[in-house]
Design a protein around this motif. Sequence first.
Motif, short mmCIF file in Angstrom:
data_model
loop_
_atom_site.label_atom_id
_atom_site.label_comp_id
_atom_site.label_asym_id
_atom_site.label_seq_id
_atom_site.Cartn_x
_atom_site.Cartn_y
_atom_site.Cartn_z
N GLN A 81 5.27 -9.02 -3.13
CA GLN A 81 3.93 -10.17 -3.55
C GLN A 81 3.39 -10.62 -4.71
OE1 GLN A 81 0.02 -8.10 -0.40
NE2 GLN A 81 -0.08 -7.49 -2.30
N ASN A 82 4.36 -10.35 -5.36
CA ASN A 82 4.46 -10.66 -6.66
C ASN A 82 4.88 -12.39 -6.88
OD1 ASN A 82 2.08 -9.19 -7.54
ND2 ASN A 82 3.37 -7.52 -8.81
N THR A 83 5.44 -12.13 -6.40
CA THR A 83 7.44 -12.65 -6.92
C THR A 83 6.57 -14.00 -5.63
OG1 THR A 83 9.00 -11.04 -7.46
CG2 THR A 83 9.85 -13.46 -6.43
N TYR A 84 6.36 -13.99 -4.56
CA TYR A 84 6.06 -14.99 -4.02
C TYR A 84 4.62 -15.82 -3.83
CZ TYR A 84 11.03 -14.19 -2.88
OH TYR A 84 12.87 -13.30 -2.61
N GLN A 85 3.93 -14.45 -4.39
CA GLN A 85 2.74 -14.87 -4.14
C GLN A 85 2.42 -15.20 -2.58
OE1 GLN A 85 -0.18 -14.72 -6.65
NE2 GLN A 85 2.52 -14.71 -7.72
N THR A 86 3.17 -14.30 -1.42
CA THR A 86 2.81 -14.37 0.12
C THR A 86 2.22 -12.50 0.27
OG1 THR A 86 4.61 -15.88 0.39
CG2 THR A 86 3.97 -14.19 2.15
N PRO A 87 1.04 -12.93 0.64
CA PRO A 87 0.55 -11.33 1.07
C PRO A 87 1.80 -10.59 1.78
CG PRO A 87 -0.53 -12.79 2.17
CD PRO A 87 0.09 -14.34 0.96
N VAL A 88 1.61 -9.54 1.92
CA VAL A 88 2.59 -8.48 2.84
C VAL A 88 1.59 -8.21 3.89
CG1 VAL A 88 3.64 -6.57 2.58
CG2 VAL A 88 4.04 -8.47 0.89
N CYS A 89 1.59 -7.26 4.36
CA CYS A 89 1.09 -7.16 5.68
C CYS A 89 1.30 -5.86 6.37
CB CYS A 89 0.15 -7.53 7.16
SG CYS A 89 1.29 -8.78 7.70
N VAL A 90 1.46 -4.77 6.41
CA VAL A 90 1.46 -2.86 7.69
C VAL A 90 0.93 -2.96 8.95
CG1 VAL A 90 2.96 -2.91 5.27
CG2 VAL A 90 0.86 -1.71 5.91
N GLU A 91 1.27 -2.19 9.42
CA GLU A 91 0.44 -1.87 10.58
C GLU A 91 0.24 -0.33 9.45
OE1 GLU A 91 2.69 -0.40 13.53
OE2 GLU A 91 0.81 1.00 14.11
N VAL A 92 -0.80 0.39 9.51
CA VAL A 92 -1.61 1.62 9.85
C VAL A 92 -1.97 2.33 11.20
CG1 VAL A 92 -2.43 0.75 7.29
CG2 VAL A 92 -3.37 -0.04 9.14
N MET A 93 -1.68 3.13 11.02
CA MET A 93 -2.35 4.56 12.08
C MET A 93 -3.83 5.50 11.60
SD MET A 93 1.94 4.84 13.06
CE MET A 93 2.36 3.37 12.81
N THR A 94 -3.33 5.72 10.59
CA THR A 94 -4.73 6.54 9.87
C THR A 94 -5.28 6.09 8.75
OG1 THR A 94 -2.52 7.55 8.12
CG2 THR A 94 -2.64 7.98 10.22
N PRO A 95 -6.15 7.02 8.63
CA PRO A 95 -7.07 6.24 6.82
C PRO A 95 -6.36 6.45 5.76
CG PRO A 95 -8.62 7.42 8.53
CD PRO A 95 -7.15 7.86 9.23
N GLN A 96 -5.71 7.26 5.69
CA GLN A 96 -4.36 7.85 4.94
C GLN A 96 -3.68 6.62 4.80
OE1 GLN A 96 -5.12 10.06 7.73
NE2 GLN A 96 -6.25 11.90 6.13
#
Length: 340
Positions: A68-83
């Motif tokens: 994210q810092n190097t390219y200023q591209t937001p990263v997205c991930v999958e979330v399955m739990t509130p934690q």
Amino acid sequence: MTPLLIAGPCAVESEYQVLTTAARLHEVAAQHSLPLDYFRAGVWKSRSLPDTFAGVGATAFPWLAKIQNTYQTPVCVEVMTPQQVELCEKYGIYAVWIGARTGVNPADVQSLADAVAHKPFTVMVKNPLVPDLELWSGNVERFLRADVQKVMTIHRGFAAHAENVYRNAPCWEIPVSLKVRFPELPMLCDPSHLCGCTKWIPQIAQIALNYDFDGLMTECHHKPQTALCDASQQMTPVQWADFIRHLNLSPTADPDRALLRQRALLENIDTQISELLQKRMHIIDEIADIKKTNNLPVLQHKQWQQVEKRYLSPHQDALYQIFIKQFLSLLHQSSIERQK
Ligand code: PEP
Ligand code: MN
């Protein structure tokens, strides 16, 4: 209009793998002036089999923060739990997607909606595994009510029977109906999970664009053949750029648009029929072996009558029946020749 583009590996496997994939993707994107709106990478993987790779977990976050810092591209991930949502916040990841497996359980979806509520998250709601428009629509509604920064939807196909051509069935009418319900929400297609192998991706992505989808999420890996999951559906960054550049991105006016859409569907159906016919011939060859080993006759009339029954029904019009009978006769001849 340029579609919204998301690309990145199915899963983070190591620092080297994820940084190399990100570097190459940004390189080819810059080279061809393609916008890379988000970099995707699964941190936790919800896998069917217990002994398969389930992701490296929170170890991946410093690497993703670096991207994210190097390219200023937001990263997205999958979330399955509130934690997991909490961990994303801790590491500054504010784009998440809800996977197809999570999407089948409204209680899980609500607990995720509560976890992201009133926070600056972008939430991408993938369709649930089952082809249920109400369920998908209800999941979207939960995030809209949670007042997050942005909600998008992702069509990745629906769990299908193994004898299909694709890993998942497109059921285009479902995402198209969802778009009618939520016209203001960007609708993306994930051709990688829909197809299950890279060869179908361009066709499926083109159909999605012809249906006015707003973007594409595609799995990319710097070395797909070594990927720890979903190896057959991941493209190299170079393949990805090539595929995106060859898409027809310019919407034409109706009725050309309608024609374009129908032609793309036809092309897609034709390639599926072709693939299924090849699969059928392969099974015929296996049947020939069984008959030979057991000294059974090649011609078994009763069996062929069963085949005809599958294709013919009283509701079909006369012209179609004439066509099917000719087609079956050819199929039968060819099948007998192969077995001989
Ligand atoms: C993924 O995008 O990595 C994924 C697992 O997708 P899906 O939930 O669509 O299977
Ligand atoms: Mn995957």
